[in-house]
Design a protein around this motif. Structure first.
Motif, PDB file in Angstrom:
ATOM      1  N   ILE A  15       0.890  -1.224   0.077  1.00  0.00           N
ATOM      2  CA  ILE A  15       0.062  -0.058   0.211  1.00  0.00           C
ATOM      3  C   ILE A  15       0.862   1.221  -0.124  1.00  0.00           C
ATOM      4  O   ILE A  15       0.747   2.058  -0.813  1.00  0.00           O
ATOM      5  CB  ILE A  15      -0.879   0.096   1.190  1.00  0.00           C
ATOM      6  CG1 ILE A  15      -2.021  -1.116   1.000  1.00  0.00           C
ATOM      7  CG2 ILE A  15      -1.409   1.300   1.518  1.00  0.00           C
ATOM      8  CD1 ILE A  15      -2.901  -1.236   2.185  1.00  0.00           C
ATOM      9  N   ARG A  16       2.047   1.242   0.953  1.00  0.00           N
ATOM     10  CA  ARG A  16       2.735   2.369   0.863  1.00  0.00           C
ATOM     11  C   ARG A  16       3.463   2.453  -0.437  1.00  0.00           C
ATOM     12  O   ARG A  16       3.720   3.674  -0.747  1.00  0.00           O
ATOM     13  CB  ARG A  16       3.839   2.491   1.970  1.00  0.00           C
ATOM     14  CG  ARG A  16       3.422   2.703   3.359  1.00  0.00           C
ATOM     15  CD  ARG A  16       4.623   2.893   4.194  1.00  0.00           C
ATOM     16  NE  ARG A  16       5.709   1.917   4.249  1.00  0.00           N
ATOM     17  CZ  ARG A  16       5.667   0.781   5.076  1.00  0.00           C
ATOM     18  NH1 ARG A  16       4.566   0.714   6.062  1.00  0.00           N
ATOM     19  NH2 ARG A  16       6.509  -0.093   4.781  1.00  0.00           N
ATOM     20  N   LEU A  17       3.767   1.663  -1.220  1.00  0.00           N
ATOM     21  CA  LEU A  17       4.609   1.844  -2.582  1.00  0.00           C
ATOM     22  C   LEU A  17       3.605   2.079  -3.648  1.00  0.00           C
ATOM     23  O   LEU A  17       3.908   2.794  -4.574  1.00  0.00           O
ATOM     24  CB  LEU A  17       5.232   0.284  -2.978  1.00  0.00           C
ATOM     25  CG  LEU A  17       6.504   0.079  -1.939  1.00  0.00           C
ATOM     26  CD1 LEU A  17       7.157  -1.112  -2.296  1.00  0.00           C
ATOM     27  CD2 LEU A  17       7.444   1.206  -1.676  1.00  0.00           C
ATOM     28  N   ALA A  18       2.486   1.615  -3.507  1.00  0.00           N
ATOM     29  CA  ALA A  18       1.473   1.671  -4.670  1.00  0.00           C
ATOM     30  C   ALA A  18       0.546   2.905  -4.675  1.00  0.00           C
ATOM     31  O   ALA A  18       0.243   3.705  -5.392  1.00  0.00           O
ATOM     32  CB  ALA A  18       0.378   0.413  -4.873  1.00  0.00           C
ATOM     33  N   ALA A  19       0.297   3.325  -3.419  1.00  0.00           N
ATOM     34  CA  ALA A  19      -0.560   4.351  -3.096  1.00  0.00           C
ATOM     35  C   ALA A  19      -0.305   5.667  -3.812  1.00  0.00           C
ATOM     36  O   ALA A  19      -1.336   6.342  -4.321  1.00  0.00           O
ATOM     37  CB  ALA A  19      -0.968   4.599  -1.508  1.00  0.00           C
ATOM     38  N   PRO A  20       0.726   6.246  -3.657  1.00  0.00           N
ATOM     39  CA  PRO A  20       1.183   7.354  -4.337  1.00  0.00           C
ATOM     40  C   PRO A  20       1.100   7.444  -5.744  1.00  0.00           C
ATOM     41  O   PRO A  20       0.358   8.480  -6.425  1.00  0.00           O
ATOM     42  CB  PRO A  20       2.691   7.571  -4.025  1.00  0.00           C
ATOM     43  CG  PRO A  20       2.944   6.882  -2.908  1.00  0.00           C
ATOM     44  CD  PRO A  20       2.011   5.656  -2.882  1.00  0.00           C
ATOM     45  N   ILE A  61      11.670   9.930  -9.539  1.00  0.00           N
ATOM     46  CA  ILE A  61      11.797  10.842  -8.309  1.00  0.00           C
ATOM     47  C   ILE A  61      11.840   9.947  -7.291  1.00  0.00           C
ATOM     48  O   ILE A  61      12.744  10.073  -6.122  1.00  0.00           O
ATOM     49  CB  ILE A  61      10.753  12.051  -8.348  1.00  0.00           C
ATOM     50  CG1 ILE A  61      10.806  12.951  -9.423  1.00  0.00           C
ATOM     51  CG2 ILE A  61      10.896  12.601  -7.059  1.00  0.00           C
ATOM     52  CD1 ILE A  61       9.843  13.960  -9.734  1.00  0.00           C
ATOM     53  N   GLY A  62      10.759   9.066  -6.870  1.00  0.00           N
ATOM     54  CA  GLY A  62      10.430   8.264  -5.651  1.00  0.00           C
ATOM     55  C   GLY A  62      11.137   7.035  -5.722  1.00  0.00           C
ATOM     56  O   GLY A  62      10.818   6.208  -4.730  1.00  0.00           O
ATOM     57  N   GLY A  63      11.871   6.586  -6.895  1.00  0.00           N
ATOM     58  CA  GLY A  63      12.057   5.286  -7.347  1.00  0.00           C
ATOM     59  C   GLY A  63      13.245   4.732  -5.709  1.00  0.00           C
ATOM     60  O   GLY A  63      13.000   3.831  -5.473  1.00  0.00           O
ATOM     61  N   SER A  64      13.924   5.717  -5.604  1.00  0.00           N
ATOM     62  CA  SER A  64      15.177   5.242  -4.517  1.00  0.00           C
ATOM     63  C   SER A  64      14.541   5.201  -3.168  1.00  0.00           C
ATOM     64  O   SER A  64      14.673   4.149  -2.250  1.00  0.00           O
ATOM     65  CB  SER A  64      16.055   6.503  -4.380  1.00  0.00           C
ATOM     66  OG  SER A  64      15.506   7.604  -3.872  1.00  0.00           O
ATOM     67  N   TRP A  65      13.418   6.039  -2.917  1.00  0.00           N
ATOM     68  CA  TRP A  65      12.620   5.716  -1.708  1.00  0.00           C
ATOM     69  C   TRP A  65      11.746   4.482  -1.653  1.00  0.00           C
ATOM     70  O   TRP A  65      11.562   3.633  -0.469  1.00  0.00           O
ATOM     71  CB  TRP A  65      11.725   6.807  -1.623  1.00  0.00           C
ATOM     72  CG  TRP A  65      10.568   6.814  -0.301  1.00  0.00           C
ATOM     73  CD1 TRP A  65      10.657   6.921   0.899  1.00  0.00           C
ATOM     74  CD2 TRP A  65       9.096   6.370  -0.615  1.00  0.00           C
ATOM     75  NE1 TRP A  65       9.484   6.479   1.546  1.00  0.00           N
ATOM     76  CE2 TRP A  65       8.440   6.147   0.600  1.00  0.00           C
ATOM     77  CE3 TRP A  65       8.294   6.132  -1.664  1.00  0.00           C
ATOM     78  CZ2 TRP A  65       7.232   5.716   0.909  1.00  0.00           C
ATOM     79  CZ3 TRP A  65       7.083   5.495  -1.578  1.00  0.00           C
ATOM     80  CH2 TRP A  65       6.476   5.583  -0.399  1.00  0.00           C
ATOM     81  N   MET A  66      11.151   4.002  -2.760  1.00  0.00           N
ATOM     82  CA  MET A  66      10.226   2.715  -2.809  1.00  0.00           C
ATOM     83  C   MET A  66      11.254   1.692  -2.764  1.00  0.00           C
ATOM     84  O   MET A  66      11.207   0.688  -1.838  1.00  0.00           O
ATOM     85  CB  MET A  66       9.694   2.718  -4.222  1.00  0.00           C
ATOM     86  CG  MET A  66       8.590   3.887  -4.250  1.00  0.00           C
ATOM     87  SD  MET A  66       7.853   3.877  -5.868  1.00  0.00           S
ATOM     88  CE  MET A  66       7.059   2.363  -6.030  1.00  0.00           C
ATOM     89  N   MET A  67      12.660   1.542  -3.251  1.00  0.00           N
ATOM     90  CA  MET A  67      13.563   0.499  -3.030  1.00  0.00           C
ATOM     91  C   MET A  67      13.936   0.303  -1.847  1.00  0.00           C
ATOM     92  O   MET A  67      14.060  -0.645  -1.307  1.00  0.00           O
ATOM     93  CB  MET A  67      14.688   0.829  -4.068  1.00  0.00           C
ATOM     94  CG  MET A  67      15.532  -0.344  -4.194  1.00  0.00           C
ATOM     95  SD  MET A  67      14.712  -1.896  -4.517  1.00  0.00           S
ATOM     96  CE  MET A  67      14.680  -1.779  -6.376  1.00  0.00           C
ATOM     97  N   THR A  68      14.076   1.670  -0.984  1.00  0.00           N
ATOM     98  CA  THR A  68      14.683   1.391   0.515  1.00  0.00           C
ATOM     99  C   THR A  68      13.436   0.798   1.162  1.00  0.00           C
ATOM    100  O   THR A  68      13.785   0.048   2.139  1.00  0.00           O
ATOM    101  CB  THR A  68      14.902   2.955   0.847  1.00  0.00           C
ATOM    102  OG1 THR A  68      15.921   3.659   0.183  1.00  0.00           O
ATOM    103  CG2 THR A  68      15.356   2.753   2.309  1.00  0.00           C
ATOM    104  N   ASN A  69      12.202   1.145   1.080  1.00  0.00           N
ATOM    105  CA  ASN A  69      11.309   0.580   1.831  1.00  0.00           C
ATOM    106  C   ASN A  69      11.087  -0.936   1.311  1.00  0.00           C
ATOM    107  O   ASN A  69      10.992  -1.835   2.448  1.00  0.00           O
ATOM    108  CB  ASN A  69       9.794   1.148   1.511  1.00  0.00           C
ATOM    109  CG  ASN A  69       9.372   2.464   2.094  1.00  0.00           C
ATOM    110  OD1 ASN A  69      10.105   2.491   3.268  1.00  0.00           O
ATOM    111  ND2 ASN A  69       8.780   3.029   1.712  1.00  0.00           N
TER     112      ASN A  69
END
Length: 83
Positions: A15-20, A61-69
């Motif tokens: 949910i955190r990765l797909a919702a945005p 833009i947010g790929g690194s944040w997603m990969m970190t999670n």
């Protein structure tokens, strides 16, 4: 840790990765639909291309944040498997 907790954490990560991306795509779709209704231009590719651009920009833009999670969750699973 019970299996149910692992699945709950996995659903939370999904949910955190797909919702945005889904929310951004939905907002762009609504804005384009309103503009198309006002201008009476009913071309489906406009909405699709704009949604695609927004999702790709978010991934850049947010790929690194997603990969970190995702890495944090995977490491947590590996720690559970070890001990």
């Amino acid at each position: 840790m019970p299996v149910v907790d692992v699945f709950r954490d996995a659903i939370g990560v999904v949910i955190r990765l797909a919702a945005p991306m889904l929310l951004l795509s939905m907002v762009v779709g609504v804005i384009v639909a309103i503009l198309q209704a006002v201008t009476q231009i009913h071309e489906q590719t406009i909405s699709f291309v704009l949604k695609l651009i927004v999702v790709v920009l978010f991934l850049v833009i947010g790929g690194s944040w997603m990969m970190t999670n995702l890495q944090d969750f995977a490491l947590e699973l590996f720690e559970l498997m070890k001990g």
